[in-house]
Write a protein that holds these residues in place. Structure first.
Motif, PDB file in Angstrom:
ATOM      1  N   ASP A  63       2.200  14.320  -3.541  1.00  0.00           N
ATOM      2  CA  ASP A  63       3.486  13.635  -3.718  1.00  0.00           C
ATOM      3  C   ASP A  63       3.980  12.965  -2.439  1.00  0.00           C
ATOM      4  OD1 ASP A  63       3.899  15.974  -2.342  1.00  0.00           O
ATOM      5  OD2 ASP A  63       5.680  16.581  -3.485  1.00  0.00           O
ATOM      6  N   MET A  64       3.034  12.616  -1.561  1.00  0.00           N
ATOM      7  CA  MET A  64       3.419  12.076  -0.263  1.00  0.00           C
ATOM      8  C   MET A  64       2.793  10.714  -0.018  1.00  0.00           C
ATOM      9  SD  MET A  64       3.064  15.449   2.106  1.00  0.00           S
ATOM     10  CE  MET A  64       4.390  16.655   2.185  1.00  0.00           C
ATOM     11  N   LEU A  65       3.570   9.854   0.611  1.00  0.00           N
ATOM     12  CA  LEU A  65       3.150   8.486   0.907  1.00  0.00           C
ATOM     13  C   LEU A  65       2.963   8.354   2.416  1.00  0.00           C
ATOM     14  CD1 LEU A  65       2.988   5.515  -0.389  1.00  0.00           C
ATOM     15  CD2 LEU A  65       5.325   5.262   0.465  1.00  0.00           C
ATOM     16  N   PRO A  66       1.768   7.961   2.867  1.00  0.00           N
ATOM     17  CA  PRO A  66       1.571   7.820   4.316  1.00  0.00           C
ATOM     18  C   PRO A  66       2.169   6.520   4.855  1.00  0.00           C
ATOM     19  CG  PRO A  66      -0.456   7.296   3.139  1.00  0.00           C
ATOM     20  CD  PRO A  66       0.542   7.710   2.092  1.00  0.00           C
ATOM     21  N   TRP A  67       2.666   6.590   6.062  1.00  0.00           N
ATOM     22  CA  TRP A  67       3.231   5.421   6.750  1.00  0.00           C
ATOM     23  C   TRP A  67       2.533   5.250   8.088  1.00  0.00           C
ATOM     24  CZ3 TRP A  67       7.856   2.524   5.404  1.00  0.00           C
ATOM     25  CH2 TRP A  67       8.416   2.897   4.174  1.00  0.00           C
ATOM     26  N   ASP A  68       2.320   3.996   8.463  1.00  0.00           N
ATOM     27  CA  ASP A  68       1.859   3.678   9.816  1.00  0.00           C
ATOM     28  C   ASP A  68       3.073   3.486  10.715  1.00  0.00           C
ATOM     29  OD1 ASP A  68      -0.932   3.670   9.305  1.00  0.00           O
ATOM     30  OD2 ASP A  68      -0.711   1.714   8.322  1.00  0.00           O
ATOM     31  N   ILE A  69       2.963   4.024  11.906  1.00  0.00           N
ATOM     32  CA  ILE A  69       4.025   3.898  12.902  1.00  0.00           C
ATOM     33  C   ILE A  69       3.451   3.161  14.101  1.00  0.00           C
ATOM     34  CG2 ILE A  69       5.539   5.153  14.496  1.00  0.00           C
ATOM     35  CD1 ILE A  69       5.572   7.479  12.488  1.00  0.00           C
ATOM     36  N   ASP A  70       4.173   2.186  14.600  1.00  0.00           N
ATOM     37  CA  ASP A  70       3.798   1.559  15.868  1.00  0.00           C
ATOM     38  C   ASP A  70       4.819   1.995  16.920  1.00  0.00           C
ATOM     39  OD1 ASP A  70       3.453  -0.126  18.077  1.00  0.00           O
ATOM     40  OD2 ASP A  70       2.640  -1.735  16.813  1.00  0.00           O
ATOM     41  N   PRO A  71       4.440   3.003  17.736  1.00  0.00           N
ATOM     42  CA  PRO A  71       5.424   3.550  18.687  1.00  0.00           C
ATOM     43  C   PRO A  71       5.846   2.530  19.753  1.00  0.00           C
ATOM     44  CG  PRO A  71       3.552   5.039  18.424  1.00  0.00           C
ATOM     45  CD  PRO A  71       3.164   3.731  17.804  1.00  0.00           C
ATOM     46  N   GLU A  72       4.975   1.558  20.027  1.00  0.00           N
ATOM     47  CA  GLU A  72       5.314   0.540  21.042  1.00  0.00           C
ATOM     48  C   GLU A  72       6.321  -0.458  20.486  1.00  0.00           C
ATOM     49  OE1 GLU A  72       4.153   0.861  24.157  1.00  0.00           O
ATOM     50  OE2 GLU A  72       3.232   2.697  23.359  1.00  0.00           O
ATOM     51  N   LYS A  73       5.973  -1.032  19.317  1.00  0.00           N
ATOM     52  CA  LYS A  73       6.868  -2.012  18.695  1.00  0.00           C
ATOM     53  C   LYS A  73       8.056  -1.339  18.013  1.00  0.00           C
ATOM     54  CE  LYS A  73       5.058  -5.131  16.040  1.00  0.00           C
ATOM     55  NZ  LYS A  73       4.195  -5.538  14.891  1.00  0.00           N
ATOM     56  N   LYS A  74       7.969  -0.018  17.836  1.00  0.00           N
ATOM     57  CA  LYS A  74       9.004   0.727  17.114  1.00  0.00           C
ATOM     58  C   LYS A  74       9.212   0.178  15.702  1.00  0.00           C
ATOM     59  CE  LYS A  74      12.543   2.673  18.867  1.00  0.00           C
ATOM     60  NZ  LYS A  74      13.857   2.975  19.482  1.00  0.00           N
ATOM     61  N   THR A  75       8.105   0.094  14.993  1.00  0.00           N
ATOM     62  CA  THR A  75       8.175  -0.302  13.586  1.00  0.00           C
ATOM     63  C   THR A  75       7.429   0.721  12.733  1.00  0.00           C
ATOM     64  OG1 THR A  75       6.193  -1.663  13.818  1.00  0.00           O
ATOM     65  CG2 THR A  75       8.323  -2.783  14.064  1.00  0.00           C
ATOM     66  N   VAL A  76       7.742   0.722  11.443  1.00  0.00           N
ATOM     67  CA  VAL A  76       7.061   1.582  10.470  1.00  0.00           C
ATOM     68  C   VAL A  76       6.656   0.714   9.286  1.00  0.00           C
ATOM     69  CG1 VAL A  76       8.300   3.685  11.141  1.00  0.00           C
ATOM     70  CG2 VAL A  76       9.265   2.202   9.371  1.00  0.00           C
ATOM     71  N   ARG A  77       5.545   1.083   8.646  1.00  0.00           N
ATOM     72  CA  ARG A  77       5.054   0.296   7.515  1.00  0.00           C
ATOM     73  C   ARG A  77       4.325   1.218   6.545  1.00  0.00           C
ATOM     74  NH1 ARG A  77       3.274  -5.446   7.094  1.00  0.00           N
ATOM     75  NH2 ARG A  77       1.808  -5.531   5.380  1.00  0.00           N
ATOM     76  N   ALA A  78       4.673   1.119   5.258  1.00  0.00           N
ATOM     77  CA  ALA A  78       4.006   1.935   4.238  1.00  0.00           C
ATOM     78  C   ALA A  78       2.522   1.590   4.223  1.00  0.00           C
ATOM     79  CB  ALA A  78       4.638   1.698   2.872  1.00  0.00           C
ATOM     80  N   ARG A  79       1.660   2.609   4.290  1.00  0.00           N
ATOM     81  CA  ARG A  79       0.224   2.349   4.448  1.00  0.00           C
ATOM     82  C   ARG A  79      -0.450   1.993   3.136  1.00  0.00           C
ATOM     83  NH1 ARG A  79      -2.952   7.154   6.866  1.00  0.00           N
ATOM     84  NH2 ARG A  79      -1.534   6.751   8.604  1.00  0.00           N
ATOM     85  N   ASN A  80      -0.010   2.619   2.050  1.00  0.00           N
ATOM     86  CA  ASN A  80      -0.677   2.396   0.769  1.00  0.00           C
ATOM     87  C   ASN A  80       0.230   1.709  -0.236  1.00  0.00           C
ATOM     88  OD1 ASN A  80      -2.796   3.701   1.872  1.00  0.00           O
ATOM     89  ND2 ASN A  80      -2.860   5.391   0.396  1.00  0.00           N
ATOM     90  N   PRO A  81       0.714   0.537   0.047  1.00  0.00           N
ATOM     91  CA  PRO A  81       1.527  -0.124  -0.983  1.00  0.00           C
ATOM     92  C   PRO A  81       0.623  -0.638  -2.086  1.00  0.00           C
ATOM     93  CG  PRO A  81       1.310  -1.539   0.948  1.00  0.00           C
ATOM     94  CD  PRO A  81       0.534  -0.298   1.228  1.00  0.00           C
ATOM     95  N   GLN A  82       1.016  -0.401  -3.340  1.00  0.00           N
ATOM     96  CA  GLN A  82       0.252  -0.892  -4.482  1.00  0.00           C
ATOM     97  C   GLN A  82       0.804  -2.225  -4.968  1.00  0.00           C
ATOM     98  OE1 GLN A  82       1.509   2.155  -4.067  1.00  0.00           O
ATOM     99  NE2 GLN A  82       0.344   3.735  -5.156  1.00  0.00           N
ATOM    100  N   THR A  83       1.578  -2.889  -4.136  1.00  0.00           N
ATOM    101  CA  THR A  83       2.233  -4.108  -4.558  1.00  0.00           C
ATOM    102  C   THR A  83       2.212  -5.137  -3.453  1.00  0.00           C
ATOM    103  OG1 THR A  83       4.336  -5.097  -5.192  1.00  0.00           O
ATOM    104  CG2 THR A  83       4.451  -3.156  -3.825  1.00  0.00           C
ATOM    105  N   GLU A  84       2.199  -6.382  -3.867  1.00  0.00           N
ATOM    106  CA  GLU A  84       2.379  -7.462  -2.903  1.00  0.00           C
ATOM    107  C   GLU A  84       3.829  -7.953  -2.897  1.00  0.00           C
ATOM    108  OE1 GLU A  84       0.021  -8.712  -0.655  1.00  0.00           O
ATOM    109  OE2 GLU A  84      -0.929  -6.872  -1.344  1.00  0.00           O
ATOM    110  N   ALA A  85       4.667  -7.285  -3.682  1.00  0.00           N
ATOM    111  CA  ALA A  85       6.052  -7.758  -3.806  1.00  0.00           C
ATOM    112  C   ALA A  85       6.838  -7.591  -2.509  1.00  0.00           C
ATOM    113  CB  ALA A  85       6.766  -7.010  -4.930  1.00  0.00           C
ATOM    114  N   HIS A  86       6.423  -6.619  -1.713  1.00  0.00           N
ATOM    115  CA  HIS A  86       7.214  -6.324  -0.518  1.00  0.00           C
ATOM    116  C   HIS A  86       6.303  -5.616   0.473  1.00  0.00           C
ATOM    117  CE1 HIS A  86      10.785  -6.155   1.750  1.00  0.00           C
ATOM    118  NE2 HIS A  86      11.243  -4.986   1.389  1.00  0.00           N
ATOM    119  N   ASN A  87       6.494  -5.893   1.765  1.00  0.00           N
ATOM    120  CA  ASN A  87       5.619  -5.241   2.735  1.00  0.00           C
ATOM    121  C   ASN A  87       6.108  -3.866   3.171  1.00  0.00           C
ATOM    122  OD1 ASN A  87       7.681  -5.789   4.507  1.00  0.00           O
ATOM    123  ND2 ASN A  87       6.613  -7.480   5.522  1.00  0.00           N
TER     124      ASN A  87
END
Lengths: 316, 316
Positions: B120-144
């Motif tokens: 029941d968990m969704l992994p996220w990528d973290i960029d500690p330098e840029k201080k951004t986060v991004r969902a790693r496994n999106p099943q959609t192109e609707a939103h990043n």
């Protein structure tokens, strides 16, 4: 061609009723320039034009609006038009722990100070030019209690379904006395339509009000209001939504001072999921993640309604 | 002279207990440089150093702290130190109307994707330098689903009175798993002291979390944390308070997912009245008006705690 309707009411109503004569028929796209009384019934000159209790300007009949549609009311202007207002002298006791209420100060300030036979109101000076407010009778030098004004409309709503005729005290799916400080100049309020013509009413301006209206009032005052209405065929809404320049907002609109904030939060969250899925092509899971990452909850009224905002910058 | 303590724990605890060995003794004014595991027990290298369930770094013994005092924990640094995190895949059902839950999507994403035996968990990528986060496994192109990070500490608290030994799941007057997104780098958290030495614990870092943690998680990750502690003799507090550069904040701290937001709001409002009267020389009525005009309520957790913020710019 869209028209501009300059409408000044002489009679004001305190229920969202379908029985009152229509104040103006307007077509989608038309602009209405009008005024609202303060919650006590006084206009910009201080004249008493209604009994107290959130007297409403309306109803406005939106040509073509039918049950199952929705209307969008864009508030082009919400402007201060006089130099005074008033608040309750004390926080609503619903905002305090029961354990603390035993020793709270008296709400009795001075009889007739703001209104005959009322002793629980604090007068405020308003500077409509500078857009500032200042407590007129501070008994302390500790603080000047002067703030920037942030004018808003407490009441905006339509007539509910059937013969239900709520007063301008509570709120609900029809809007009503929402008392949300994000409903201000530049905002657009989306409302469901339950009756032919929608039958829109506005009123209850506040010069300033903190989150949740914990005093049970803002700085109550009269207002100059200008709005336009657009009509959306067949867009059924479960309750009010609001858009500002920066956010889309779902409102869990419930009766003030008698509802569960937990339930209001559930209503706002559920509506936002539905909005994001229906209008922004997000999968439901993506809507959940967006809410979980950048959602901002507002207390609309302290024991009433909640709202959930999503920054437009974070929408697809 | 104040000291700097570099402390890396090898054993982590999941209760605010007085029974564990002290991790470090620190004097008021000292600085602690340490690390926290993610809520699942993994450190910056992904090594599992604890069972899941908000493992805590501590206890820190504050020299001289006695019951009836308070401590102020200034978070000089709350920094991302690895490139991944995770959230729940679905909003906590407590955030949705019961009527909507019947058709909500399954919380089962993929077994073992983030942690063994969890689906029941969704992994996220973290960029500690840029201080951004991004969902790693999106099943959609609707939103990043990419956002700016806003690192915070979910758990900060002391050991409560007597033999009460709460887990790092709920929160209360002692702090605990407050999960408030205003507890971040630059914030100061004021906590009551119930035990000799206060016995402070920290943990449960989130790279980003919306208001109220409606997913039941932020983006859970390990953190580099640097803090200093000051001691205030005889300043009894009824619960946590927070200061940021811009606001003073009273927190109505209650168990997560099982409490009344109305009650949390009452706790926060009442504490703020007391704070304004005691520390800013405001008459009680002036405190009420200040709250009613410029108070901002935050949902700390969706069915748990509420906070009330006052802008420092509006204080006397």
């Amino acid at each position: 061609m869209s028209e501009v309707h300059h409408v000044v009411a002489t009679t004001y109503y305190r229920t969202f009723s379908k029985s009152y004569p229509v104040l103006a028929h307007i077509a989608p796209g038309d602009t209405v320039v009008t005024k609202t009384l303060d919650s006590g019934g006084q206009d910009l000159n201080g004249d008493h034009l209604s009994e107290p209790g959130n007297p409403l300007t309306g109803p406005f009949y939106i040509e073509g609006a039918e049950p199952g549609d929705s209307i969008s009311v864009h508030l082009a202007k919400v402007r201060l038009n006089r130099d005074w207002g008033y608040t309750s002298y004390r926080l609503g006791l619903v905002a305090l722990t029961p354990e603390s209420i035993e020793t709270v100060y008296s709400s009795r300030l001075e009889m007739d100070l703001v209104r005959p036979n009322r002793d629980d109101m604090l007068p405020w000076d308003i500077d409509p030019e500078k857009k500032t407010v200042r407590a007129r009778n501070p008994q302390t030098e500790a603080h000047n209690l002067e703030f920037d004004a942030a004018p808003m409309l407490g009441c905006i709503g339509v007539v509910p379904a059937g013969d239900f005729t709520p007063t301008s005290g509570p709120s609900g799916p029809w809007g009503g006395n929402i008392d949300y400080n994000q409903i201000r100049e530049g905002s657009t309020v989306h409302l469901p339509v339950f009756q032919a013509g929608a039958l829109l009413y506005v009123g209850d301006g506040h010069a300033l009000q903190g989150d949740g209206e914990p005093l049970g009032s803002g700085i109550e005052t009269s207002m100059d209001v200008e709005f336009s209405v657009s009509l959306h065929r067949g867009r059924e809404l479960s309750g009010p939504r609001v858009e500002t320049d920066s956010h889309i907002i779902s409102v869990g609109s419930q009766p003030e001072f008698s509802s569960s904030l937990n339930r209001g939060l559930q209503m706002a969250t559920t509506d936002m999921v539905n909005w994001l899925v229906a209008n922004y092509d997000l999968e439901e899971w993506a809507a959940h993640q967006l809410i979980g990452m950048v959602g901002i909850y507002d207390v609309v009224t302290v024991a009433g309604s909640m709202a959930l905002r999503i920054p437009k910058a974070n929408l697809p």
